[in-house]
Design an enzyme around this catalytic site. Structure first.
Site: not given
Length: 280
Positions: A84, A88, A100, A119, A123, A135-136, A195, A197
């Protein structure tokens, strides 16, 4: 036995022990996670000692290094996996085009109000912004790699709803999630993080008990359609320091209101389009 003879005997004995109990260097293998490049531990020690990461929350630090995201190409085909942390880093996103798989859950109650979360301050990406329910990322593990009927992503969504919001699996059965579509987006968070994604958009209508995890979530609220519109106006005006996550804003601007109609009518299946990957 002389002292020199004793020393030689001890050395020879230690050498024999090493040959019995230690593997040869050629027998040691590390897993390579991305196109045969450097092994799992590439960048780990350097990242752990990076002064820029000194303030990272211990829980978030653990997740950044332990969680393995699923790397995909722009057609959402799996091409590998990576931490992760690495996924990022904007330098990796820009230089290697690391992309990803992710998901965004939109959970509505029986009054058709949408559950939002703010959040946590801890974070790493987009702290304290308001966003959709959860969100993940599906992780690189067998149960979350299942492609058929997006089962892997739905399994991941159920796992993270428990992790972040304390919503038990019985309240959000995987069969109750409807995957409506996918979008591909890129969004920097700050100078270091961001991000990139392919995001699966999952909708579910359930009345649930919520117990937020403070390591992940600072606040929650249910909003009606009109209340969400007011929230967007405040964010646009910069009122109360309110910010929305970029992926949530993309969904709001492009899909959410028309999909909300289907939520209220019970016709979500009519809105499904999993063939298209919307590049936003």
């Amino acid at each position: 036995m002389s002292s020199s003879s004793s020393l030689l005997y001890l050395i020879s004995h230690l050498i024999r022990l090493r040959s019995i109990y230690l593997p040869s260097p050629s027998s040691i293998r590390f897993r390579s996670h991305f196109h045969g490049e450097s092994p799992t531990f590439r960048g780990f020690s350097a990242a752990m000692t990076d002064s820029k990461d000194a303030g990272m929350d211990s829980v978030q630090r653990r997740l950044m290094f332990e969680d393995e995201c699923i790397l995909v190409d722009e057609t959402d085909r799996v091409v590998g996996h990576d931490s992760k942390y690495n996924c990022h880093l904007m330098e990796n996103i820009e230089a290697k085009n690391l992309l990803h798989r992710a998901f965004s859950v939109f959970l509505f109650n029986s009054n058709y109000e949408l559950l939002l979360q703010q959040r946590s301050k801890a974070k790493v990406t987009f702290p304290l912004v308001w966003t959709n329910t959860c969100c993940s990322h599906p992780l690189y593990r067998e149960s979350e790699l299942i492609e058929e009927n997006t089962l892997g992503v739905r399994n991941a969504a159920q796992r993270k709803l428990l992790d972040e919001l304390g919503i038990v699996a019985e309240d959000v059965p995987v069969d109750e999630f409807t995957a409506l579509g996918r979008m591909l987006y890129k969004a920097p968070s700050d100078g270091k993080w961001g991000e990139h994604e392919v995001d699966y958009l999952l909708f579910i209508v359930r009345d649930v008990k919520v117990q937020p995890n403070p390591d992940e979530v600072a606040d929650i609220k249910y909003v009606s359609r009109e209340e969400l519109k007011e929230l967007v106006k405040k964010a646009d005006a910069g009122e109360e320091g309110l910010k929305l996550s970029p992926w949530f804003r993309l969904v709001v601007d492009n899909f959410l209101m028309k999909w909300w109609d289907h939520v209220e009518k019970g016709t979500l299946s009519e809105a499904i389009d999993m063939k298209t990957i919307h590049k936003l």
